[in-house]
Design an enzyme around this catalytic site. Sequence first.
Site, PDB file in Angstrom:
ATOM      1  N   LYS A  35      19.059 -60.030  93.619  1.00  0.00           N
ATOM      2  CA  LYS A  35      18.922 -58.652  93.047  1.00  0.00           C
ATOM      3  C   LYS A  35      17.309 -58.432  93.416  1.00  0.00           C
ATOM      4  CE  LYS A  35      18.885 -55.469  89.064  1.00  0.00           C
ATOM      5  NZ  LYS A  35      19.246 -55.238  87.663  1.00  0.00           N
ATOM      6  N   SER A  81      22.330 -51.360  86.298  1.00  0.00           N
ATOM      7  CA  SER A  81      21.710 -51.421  87.643  1.00  0.00           C
ATOM      8  C   SER A  81      21.773 -52.225  88.671  1.00  0.00           C
ATOM      9  CB  SER A  81      20.270 -51.441  86.860  1.00  0.00           C
ATOM     10  OG  SER A  81      20.024 -52.954  86.411  1.00  0.00           O
ATOM     11  N   SER A 117      23.859 -54.342  82.763  1.00  0.00           N
ATOM     12  CA  SER A 117      23.641 -54.122  84.179  1.00  0.00           C
ATOM     13  C   SER A 117      24.448 -55.325  84.913  1.00  0.00           C
ATOM     14  CB  SER A 117      22.209 -53.918  84.602  1.00  0.00           C
ATOM     15  OG  SER A 117      21.691 -52.817  84.104  1.00  0.00           O
TER      16      SER A 117
HETATM   17  N1  GLN Z   1      22.275 -48.962  81.659  1.00  0.00           N
HETATM   18  C1  GLN Z   1      20.979 -49.067  80.871  1.00  0.00           C
HETATM   19  C2  GLN Z   1      19.983 -48.597  80.967  1.00  0.00           C
HETATM   20  O1  GLN Z   1      19.693 -48.077  81.915  1.00  0.00           O
HETATM   21  C3  GLN Z   1      21.128 -50.824  81.032  1.00  0.00           C
HETATM   22  C4  GLN Z   1      20.189 -51.349  82.219  1.00  0.00           C
HETATM   23  C5  GLN Z   1      20.320 -52.861  82.510  1.00  0.00           C
HETATM   24  O2  GLN Z   1      20.677 -53.573  81.872  1.00  0.00           O
HETATM   25  N2  GLN Z   1      19.297 -53.345  83.257  1.00  0.00           N
HETATM   26  O3  GLN Z   1      18.914 -49.047  80.389  1.00  0.00           O
END
Ligand code: GLN
Length: 475
Positions: free
Chosen positions: A71, A146, A170
């Site tokens: 990532k 994400s 995410s």
């Molecule tokens: N969807 C969540 C957010 O937007 C989690 C994001 C994540 O786990 N990095 O904060």
Amino acid sequence: MNFKELRDNFRTKKISAKEAVKESLAKIKDDKLNIFINHFEKEALGNAEHIDNNFEDFKDKPLSGVPIAHKDIFCTEGLPTTCGSKMLENFIAPYDSTVVKNCLDAGSIMVAKTNMDEFAMGSSNETSYFGAVSNPWNHDLVPGGSSGGAAACVSANLTTISTGTDTGGSIRQPAALCGITGLKPTYGLVSRWGMIAFCSSMDQAGPFSKDAFGCAALLDAMASYDEKDSTCTKRKEINFEKSLSKDFGSLNVGVIKNIEKLGINEDIINAYETSKTVLTGLGHKLIEVDFSELSSGICSYYVIAPAECSSNLSRFDGVKYGYRSDGEKDIVNLYMNTRSDGFGDEVKKRILIGTHVLSAGFYDAYYLQAQKVRRMIKVKFENFFKDVDLIFMPTTLDQAFEKNRKSDDPNKMYKEDLLTIPANLAGLPAISFPNGFKNNLPIGGQLIGKYFGEDLLLNTTHKIQEVTDWHKMTP
Ligand code: GLN
């Protein structure tokens, strides 16, 4: 080939690391789903050659000879690390993050860095400065976020393993939407050093693969005690791959009472019910747990995460590194215009919310309350775990959704994380694995374990995958 087959073929010299890398790169270059931000042909081939030339040193390493995609939140020495943001579009990190270094030492070859929501804020991979990623199962749909690029990469068979990060879901949510397996470890198991911070008290890196086997091997590589991360925990080393064959006996598995009241799609509930019979078939006992306060987790998270993000992202000021707006007449304008141009809308919204909830007049009303809810959820889990070994629930409310569908309604998008956030608030490990299909789209189920219970999570998922085929489906 899945991860195990590929690694076996390297170990028995049926394929060289260089051949594996070439094959992976050819597919990466042909990618039409916008999965990658950068790929590294020269470096990857050079590294593969090094591994082939030192075969004896590498052959028994957990990831020997296997291409990997990271990532783009993990710093990579001498190579771009963008975090999905214009702010870091041209940023070259001066060092490798501990995760990247550990994976390198474990014999893997980084071929590319994957697209992601900007600074890991999102649930659909649509907030990336580099554009949205498409779901390999249906290109009109989102892969989740994400870590959407990382999940799509494994789902589409471009690499057999990839790394992601999970602050509120995410890893698990995109794993569910792309039909693969993804694990969020216990907070503190994997070093956060060199991993760009979003919400430091919840950010945690973890593995993606088609199955629990690949995740176990990758977690063996990723997890290490690291003095450079003060929240990293010193613990007795567990070999996760070996623990897949252990017999943990019959388990008490917590299942959600009145699940139909949580607003979960019917197809997801059907898959959940089917998976319960798989669990009982494996000799486990199901015990209902009352999770009616689940939704307060999401409210708590969307105060704490923006609060921490507003603090963490204050380092991007156009002075130290990253994007700098041109020709500013004074320092205030430099800060202001750099941050206005460099960050996308979602990131700016979170900084505003975070600054607000931490401000003198509102700290008690929002931030402090959110921390109390967080504590309550942690205590709730501790009580559950007096009676059960694991908790089983769906990963998401829905299957993959259309691009742009939820972007105009933040509450709808934030609700995506309803079932994943509680584990982050408590710092517990959780795994998502494919547990059904509907309309030719995957569904994910989630197991949550006790602190540092990754071996049991992976073992249980592995046992499920020995008697089911959902993880073998390919887009
Ligand atoms: N969807 C969540 C957010 O937007 C989690 C994001 C994540 O786990 N990095 O904060």
